[in-house]
Write a protein that holds these residues in place. Structure first.
Motif, short mmCIF file in Angstrom:
data_model
loop_
_atom_site.label_atom_id
_atom_site.label_comp_id
_atom_site.label_asym_id
_atom_site.label_seq_id
_atom_site.Cartn_x
_atom_site.Cartn_y
_atom_site.Cartn_z
N GLY A 26 -50.86 2.26 -64.13
CA GLY A 26 -49.73 2.36 -65.03
C GLY A 26 -48.84 3.54 -64.70
N GLN A 27 -49.46 4.66 -64.37
CA GLN A 27 -48.68 5.85 -64.01
C GLN A 27 -47.89 5.60 -62.72
OE1 GLN A 27 -48.29 8.51 -65.93
NE2 GLN A 27 -46.82 9.33 -64.50
N MET A 28 -48.48 4.90 -61.77
CA MET A 28 -47.76 4.59 -60.52
C MET A 28 -46.56 3.68 -60.80
SD MET A 28 -48.91 6.31 -58.06
CE MET A 28 -47.91 5.49 -56.83
N ILE A 29 -46.76 2.67 -61.63
CA ILE A 29 -45.64 1.79 -62.00
C ILE A 29 -44.55 2.61 -62.67
CG2 ILE A 29 -44.90 -0.14 -63.46
CD1 ILE A 29 -47.77 -1.29 -63.09
N ILE A 38 -36.39 -2.37 -64.73
CA ILE A 38 -37.50 -3.29 -64.48
C ILE A 38 -37.46 -4.38 -65.55
CG2 ILE A 38 -38.93 -1.58 -63.31
CD1 ILE A 38 -40.60 -1.33 -65.88
N ASP A 39 -38.13 -5.49 -65.26
CA ASP A 39 -38.12 -6.59 -66.23
C ASP A 39 -39.22 -6.37 -67.28
OD1 ASP A 39 -40.57 -7.47 -65.13
OD2 ASP A 39 -39.61 -9.00 -63.92
N LEU A 40 -39.17 -7.19 -68.30
CA LEU A 40 -40.08 -7.05 -69.44
C LEU A 40 -41.54 -7.20 -69.02
CD1 LEU A 40 -40.28 -6.52 -72.45
CD2 LEU A 40 -40.02 -8.98 -72.83
N GLU A 41 -41.84 -8.12 -68.13
CA GLU A 41 -43.24 -8.32 -67.70
C GLU A 41 -43.78 -7.07 -67.01
OE1 GLU A 41 -45.51 -10.60 -68.60
OE2 GLU A 41 -43.84 -11.20 -69.87
N ARG A 42 -42.96 -6.44 -66.18
CA ARG A 42 -43.38 -5.21 -65.49
C ARG A 42 -43.56 -4.08 -66.51
NH1 ARG A 42 -45.19 -3.63 -60.65
NH2 ARG A 42 -44.38 -1.69 -59.84
N LEU A 43 -42.69 -4.01 -67.49
CA LEU A 43 -42.81 -2.99 -68.53
C LEU A 43 -44.09 -3.20 -69.33
CD1 LEU A 43 -41.57 -0.53 -69.92
CD2 LEU A 43 -40.32 -2.11 -71.41
N LYS A 44 -44.41 -4.46 -69.67
CA LYS A 44 -45.65 -4.74 -70.39
C LYS A 44 -46.86 -4.31 -69.55
CE LYS A 44 -44.23 -8.63 -73.27
NZ LYS A 44 -44.38 -10.05 -73.57
N LYS A 45 -46.81 -4.61 -68.26
CA LYS A 45 -47.90 -4.22 -67.36
C LYS A 45 -48.04 -2.70 -67.33
CE LYS A 45 -49.72 -4.85 -62.72
NZ LYS A 45 -49.53 -5.46 -61.41
N LEU A 46 -46.92 -2.00 -67.24
CA LEU A 46 -46.95 -0.55 -67.25
C LEU A 46 -47.64 -0.05 -68.51
CD1 LEU A 46 -43.86 1.73 -66.55
CD2 LEU A 46 -45.47 2.21 -68.36
N THR A 51 -51.07 4.12 -71.21
CA THR A 51 -51.70 4.53 -72.47
C THR A 51 -52.55 3.41 -73.05
OG1 THR A 51 -49.79 5.93 -72.86
CG2 THR A 51 -51.25 5.55 -74.72
N GLY A 52 -52.12 2.18 -72.88
CA GLY A 52 -52.87 1.04 -73.43
C GLY A 52 -54.30 0.99 -72.95
N ALA A 53 -54.54 1.30 -71.68
CA ALA A 53 -55.90 1.28 -71.15
C ALA A 53 -56.78 2.33 -71.82
CB ALA A 53 -55.88 1.49 -69.63
N LEU A 54 -56.19 3.47 -72.13
CA LEU A 54 -56.96 4.53 -72.78
C LEU A 54 -57.24 4.21 -74.24
CD1 LEU A 54 -55.32 7.71 -71.23
CD2 LEU A 54 -57.39 6.50 -70.53
N ILE A 55 -56.27 3.61 -74.90
CA ILE A 55 -56.50 3.23 -76.30
C ILE A 55 -57.55 2.13 -76.36
CG2 ILE A 55 -55.44 2.16 -78.33
CD1 ILE A 55 -52.90 3.80 -77.65
N SER A 115 -37.17 2.59 -68.07
CA SER A 115 -37.00 1.32 -68.77
C SER A 115 -37.90 1.36 -69.99
CB SER A 115 -37.40 0.15 -67.87
OG SER A 115 -36.45 -0.03 -66.86
N THR A 116 -37.36 0.95 -71.10
CA THR A 116 -38.11 0.93 -72.36
C THR A 116 -37.85 -0.40 -73.05
OG1 THR A 116 -36.27 1.86 -73.61
CG2 THR A 116 -37.83 3.44 -72.64
N TYR A 117 -38.63 -0.66 -74.07
CA TYR A 117 -38.38 -1.88 -74.85
C TYR A 117 -36.97 -1.90 -75.41
CZ TYR A 117 -42.81 -4.29 -74.55
OH TYR A 117 -43.88 -5.02 -74.09
N PRO A 118 -36.51 -0.82 -76.05
CA PRO A 118 -35.13 -0.87 -76.57
C PRO A 118 -34.08 -1.04 -75.47
CG PRO A 118 -36.36 0.86 -77.67
CD PRO A 118 -37.23 0.36 -76.54
N SER A 119 -34.30 -0.48 -74.29
CA SER A 119 -33.29 -0.63 -73.24
C SER A 119 -33.25 -2.06 -72.71
CB SER A 119 -33.53 0.35 -72.09
OG SER A 119 -34.67 0.01 -71.33
N LEU A 120 -34.37 -2.78 -72.83
CA LEU A 120 -34.42 -4.17 -72.37
C LEU A 120 -34.11 -5.17 -73.48
CD1 LEU A 120 -37.60 -4.09 -70.10
CD2 LEU A 120 -35.21 -4.06 -69.38
N LEU A 121 -34.58 -4.89 -74.68
CA LEU A 121 -34.47 -5.88 -75.77
C LEU A 121 -33.55 -5.45 -76.91
CD1 LEU A 121 -38.26 -6.81 -76.16
CD2 LEU A 121 -36.52 -8.00 -74.81
N GLY A 122 -33.22 -4.19 -76.97
CA GLY A 122 -32.49 -3.68 -78.12
C GLY A 122 -33.47 -3.14 -79.16
#
Length: 163
Positions: A26-29, A38-46, A51-55, A115-122
């Motif tokens: 995730g940090q590398m992405i 980046i697209d939404l799928e790449r952002l979700k993967k990131l 942080t998602g892996a740690l949570i 890239s963030t959710y708001p920058s991609l989706l509003g």
């Protein structure tokens, strides 16, 4: 005393979550994506890998040590993955609408070209995505009884926090 096989499983899970298939990936992405759209799928993967892996690990580890049966563990993993994603989306939203309490300047993600959710989706659609992730987390806990109330409240706090 914990079952030695469960301790080994926990070590393997920890290594996966923090290693090249988890947080490091995730940090590398994240680093590769700075300044790029980046697209939404790449952002979700990131988010899933960072942080998602740690949570997810924080939720999964006690279940592993408690020798939780597979079905219950699967629900805990789904919960962990969902609140991990919800946390990241909420963090993206708070970077725009939050206050100084965040520990980073408002708009710092945008300034760094992230890239963030708001920058991609509003903003409003991002809030809806955070709610969807929260709903998924809560559905995963439907498997459990009232003993999961603290986990339900934690999930709600993650999405509804304002700092």
């Amino acid at each position: 005393k914990y079952n030695p096989l469960n301790i080994l499983k926990l070590i393997r899970t920890f290594a996966f979550a923090t290693g090249t298939k988890g947080m490091i990936a995730g940090q590398m992405i994240d680093l590769e994506s700075e300044g790029k759209k980046i697209d939404l799928e790449r952002l979700k993967k990131l988010h899933r890998h960072k942080t998602g892996a740690l949570i997810r690990l924080a939720v999964e580890a006690p279940a592993i040590l408690a020798d939780t049966k597979k079905e219950a563990l699967d629900h805990m993993i789904q919960y962990g993955e969902s609140i991990g994603l919800a946390f990241q989306i909420a963090d993206d939203v708070l970077d725009i609408v939050g206050g100084e309490e965040l520990g980073k300047d408002i708009g710092s993600d945008e300034e760094r070209g992230k890239s963030t959710y708001p920058s991609l989706l509003g903003l409003e659609e991002s809030k809806k995505e955070a709610q969807k992730a929260l709903d998924q987390a809560l559905r995963a806990l439907d498997y459990f009884d009232e003993s999961a109330i603290p986990l339900r409240e934690l999930a709600k706090f993650i999405v509804n926090r304002n700092h």
